[in-house]
Design a protein around this motif. Structure first.
Motif, short mmCIF file in Angstrom:
data_model
loop_
_atom_site.label_atom_id
_atom_site.label_comp_id
_atom_site.label_asym_id
_atom_site.label_seq_id
_atom_site.Cartn_x
_atom_site.Cartn_y
_atom_site.Cartn_z
N LYS A 170 0.86 -1.21 0.00
CA LYS A 170 0.00 0.00 0.00
C LYS A 170 0.88 1.24 0.00
N PRO A 171 0.43 2.33 -0.67
CA PRO A 171 1.22 3.56 -0.69
C PRO A 171 0.96 4.47 0.51
N TYR A 172 2.00 5.14 0.97
CA TYR A 172 1.90 6.12 2.05
C TYR A 172 2.82 7.30 1.76
N PHE A 206 -4.39 -3.78 5.60
CA PHE A 206 -2.98 -3.42 5.78
C PHE A 206 -2.75 -2.67 7.10
N THR A 207 -3.65 -1.71 7.38
CA THR A 207 -3.39 -0.86 8.56
C THR A 207 -3.57 -1.64 9.87
P1 FAD Z 1 -8.60 -1.52 3.28
O1 FAD Z 1 -8.62 -2.95 3.75
O2 FAD Z 1 -8.29 -1.29 1.85
O3 FAD Z 1 -9.92 -0.73 3.70
C1 FAD Z 1 -9.89 0.54 4.39
C2 FAD Z 1 -11.21 0.94 4.96
O4 FAD Z 1 -12.00 1.48 3.95
C3 FAD Z 1 -11.95 -0.21 5.57
O5 FAD Z 1 -12.69 0.25 6.66
C4 FAD Z 1 -12.83 -0.66 4.41
O6 FAD Z 1 -14.00 -1.23 4.91
C5 FAD Z 1 -13.09 0.64 3.70
N1 FAD Z 1 -13.09 0.60 2.24
C6 FAD Z 1 -12.26 -0.11 1.42
N2 FAD Z 1 -12.54 0.14 0.15
C7 FAD Z 1 -13.57 1.02 0.14
C8 FAD Z 1 -14.28 1.68 -0.88
N3 FAD Z 1 -14.02 1.48 -2.17
N4 FAD Z 1 -15.26 2.55 -0.53
C9 FAD Z 1 -15.54 2.78 0.77
N5 FAD Z 1 -14.88 2.19 1.78
C10 FAD Z 1 -13.92 1.32 1.47
N6 FAD Z 1 -3.23 6.60 4.05
C11 FAD Z 1 -2.75 7.12 5.21
O7 FAD Z 1 -3.30 6.84 6.28
N7 FAD Z 1 -1.65 7.94 5.20
C12 FAD Z 1 -1.00 8.27 4.05
O8 FAD Z 1 0.00 9.00 4.09
C13 FAD Z 1 -1.49 7.74 2.81
N8 FAD Z 1 -0.89 8.02 1.64
C14 FAD Z 1 -1.42 7.52 0.48
C15 FAD Z 1 -0.80 7.86 -0.74
C16 FAD Z 1 -1.36 7.42 -1.92
C17 FAD Z 1 -0.69 7.77 -3.24
C18 FAD Z 1 -2.54 6.64 -1.91
C19 FAD Z 1 -3.16 6.15 -3.18
C20 FAD Z 1 -3.11 6.26 -0.71
C21 FAD Z 1 -2.56 6.69 0.49
N9 FAD Z 1 -3.11 6.32 1.72
C22 FAD Z 1 -2.63 6.88 2.87
C23 FAD Z 1 -4.13 5.25 1.80
C24 FAD Z 1 -3.46 3.87 2.00
O9 FAD Z 1 -2.69 3.54 0.86
C25 FAD Z 1 -4.45 2.72 2.22
O10 FAD Z 1 -5.42 2.74 1.22
C26 FAD Z 1 -5.11 2.81 3.59
O11 FAD Z 1 -4.11 2.77 4.61
C27 FAD Z 1 -6.12 1.69 3.83
O12 FAD Z 1 -5.49 0.45 3.74
P2 FAD Z 1 -6.09 -0.85 4.45
O13 FAD Z 1 -5.52 -2.04 3.72
O14 FAD Z 1 -5.88 -0.81 5.91
O15 FAD Z 1 -7.62 -0.70 4.19
#
Ligand code: FAD
Ligand code: NAD
Length: 359
Positions: A170-172, A206-207
């Motif tokens: 995942k990107p941050y 991921f988080t």
């Molecule tokens: P996921 O398992 O993907 O889900 C996250 C939450 O959102 C869950 O509660 C899920 O139920 C819900 N969800 C998932 N998909 C959807 C959807 N389509 N619509 C509505 N709800 C949904 N994050 C930061 O915290 N800090 C950063 O600095 C940061 N930088 C980023 C930079 C870039 C270029 C991008 C593209 C993203 C960035 N993000 C950042 C977001 C990060 O990459 C992840 O997407 C985020 O941490 C969620 O990951 P996860 O696997 O924990 O969540």
């Protein structure tokens, strides 16, 4: 034909040489780039493996070898910016005369499109984890000793973990440890730590795994990526930042740079959209012209409320003079960013005046 093209390009743009003293190995890369700087040089040296990547616009030049003999972990990088010469210096572990630099591995001495290079990861140690809000934490990661990597303003890195047997990436976007007080002095990268402000989602794949890392654990961090160019800010007179939730993260380094190092800027304004007051990141550090807008406020909230909209933007996004050069940066949930860009275009801002942060 492709190979010939690649060979000619690297012949024209980059080449390397190396030399030694009793105690040092110096690798010299000639890039012929006038504006070479530390952010364009990424070096990883671990266990006799050396990987040095130089970014030249949208191309990448790579030196990748298994070194002939062991070197100590520290690596020094010197850059002659004007002539584009990059020196990478190692200490020999033993005072042996080296017959060669080392055995090349895949991609060695190639000059190819950055996008074709693929991401390289190194393991970084989790140093600390501090609460920012009820669901967001500031993670401090430490680069290994043999790594030289600076993440440029507006760029992100990828984190990689194995979750339930599967690789997840995942990107941050790296931030600063804090915003400098009054923005009097630019805050510079110490070359060792990467700070990430990350929202932990209760069902996030991921988080959740990230939140379970212990201090001292390791996580893989990639090379930086992203298409933001700081020259976009250097030529602006009005800078407007529209952030939604953790879409605040690219704004941190951008604000620091704009307020400490860009002299032509007349106004810098940020509009920070959040659901509730408790979601506002680093609120006590945001003491310049900032407007908070909540989409789910409690009834005591006296500030602005609502979601991003044409009327909100027309109220807050204004040129300081009719002919000022404007840059509007926007980052947040995808629909927030997409709608924002559309509203800005409807308000008459051109594509060149808008930068949307996306993956
Ligand atoms: P996921 O398992 O993907 O889900 C996250 C939450 O959102 C869950 O509660 C899920 O139920 C819900 N969800 C998932 N998909 C959807 C959807 N389509 N619509 C509505 N709800 C949904 N994050 C930061 O915290 N800090 C950063 O600095 C940061 N930088 C980023 C930079 C870039 C270029 C991008 C593209 C993203 C960035 N993000 C950042 C977001 C990060 O990459 C992840 O997407 C985020 O941490 C969620 O990951 P996860 O696997 O924990 O969540
Ligand atoms: P959040 O749910 O806390 O919402 C933040 C703000 O966006 C709120 O004001 C909310 O009302 C608004 N919003 C949410 N959905 C909206 C919609 N459909 N239309 C209009 N407004 C909407 O946000 P969060 O959980 O902090 O998420 C931040 C997002 O920013 C994530 O999607 C993340 O991927 C993204 N992000 C991107 C980058 C990048 O560089 N591309 C960097 C950091 C974060």
């Amino acid at each position: 034909a492709n190979n010939i093209y690649v060979s000619i390009l690297y012949f024209l743009f980059c080449s390397y040489d190396w030399f030694q003293t009793d105690s040092l190995i110096t690798l010299v890369i000639y890039t012929k780039q006038k504006d070479m700087n530390a952010e364009l040089v990424i070096v990883d040296c671990q266990d006799k493996r050396l990987r040095g990547e130089i970014i030249v616009d949208d191309h990448s030049y790579l030196v990748a070898v298994d070194l002939d003999h062991a070197v100590s972990e520290d690596v020094a990088v010197n850059i002659a910016e004007k002539v584009g010469k990059v020196e990478i210096i190692f200490n020999k572990k033993d005072n042996i005369h080296w017959k060669m630099l080392g055995q090349p591995w895949e991609g060695h001495n190639t000059f190819i499109k950055r996008t074709d290079r693929g991401l390289f990861y190194r393991k970084c140690k989790l140093i600390s984890k501090t609460e920012v809000t009820h669901d967001t934490k500031l993670f401090c990661l430490m680069l290994p000793k043999g790594t030289h990597l600076h993440v440029p303003i507006g760029q992100h890195v990828y984190l990689k973990q194995i979750i339930a047997g599967t690789e997840v990436v995942k990107p941050y976007t790296p931030v600063l440890p804090f915003l400098p007080l009054n923005f009097q002095e630019p805050s510079h990268h110490d070359g060792v730590h990467i700070y990430l402000m990350i929202k932990i989602y209760s069902h996030g794949l991921f988080t959740q795994a990230l939140d379970h890392l212990q201090i001292g654990d390791y996580i893989s961090v990639s090379n930086p990526e992203g298409n933001f160019k700081k020259s976009q800010v250097q030529t602006s007179e009005d800078l407007l930042l529209l952030a939604g939730g953790t879409g605040f993260t690219p704004m941190v380094k951008l604000l620091n740079f704009a307020l400490t190092e860009v002299s032509c800027l007349r106004t810098v304004k940020m509009i920070f959209f959040n659901k509730t007051e408790n979601d506002i990141l680093w609120r006590n550090q945001l003491e310049f012209e900032i407007q908070f807008i909540l989409s789910q406020p409690t009834k005591d909230w006296v500030g602005k409320q609502g979601k991003i909209s044409s009327s909100l933007l027309s109220e807050f996004v204004k040129r300081s003079r009719s002919d000022s050069k404007v840059l509007i940066c926007i980052c947040g949930p995808a629909p927030f960013t997409e709608q924002g860009v559309q509203y800005l275009k409807d308000l008459g801002y051109s594509q060149e005046e808008i930068h949307a942060f996306t993956a």
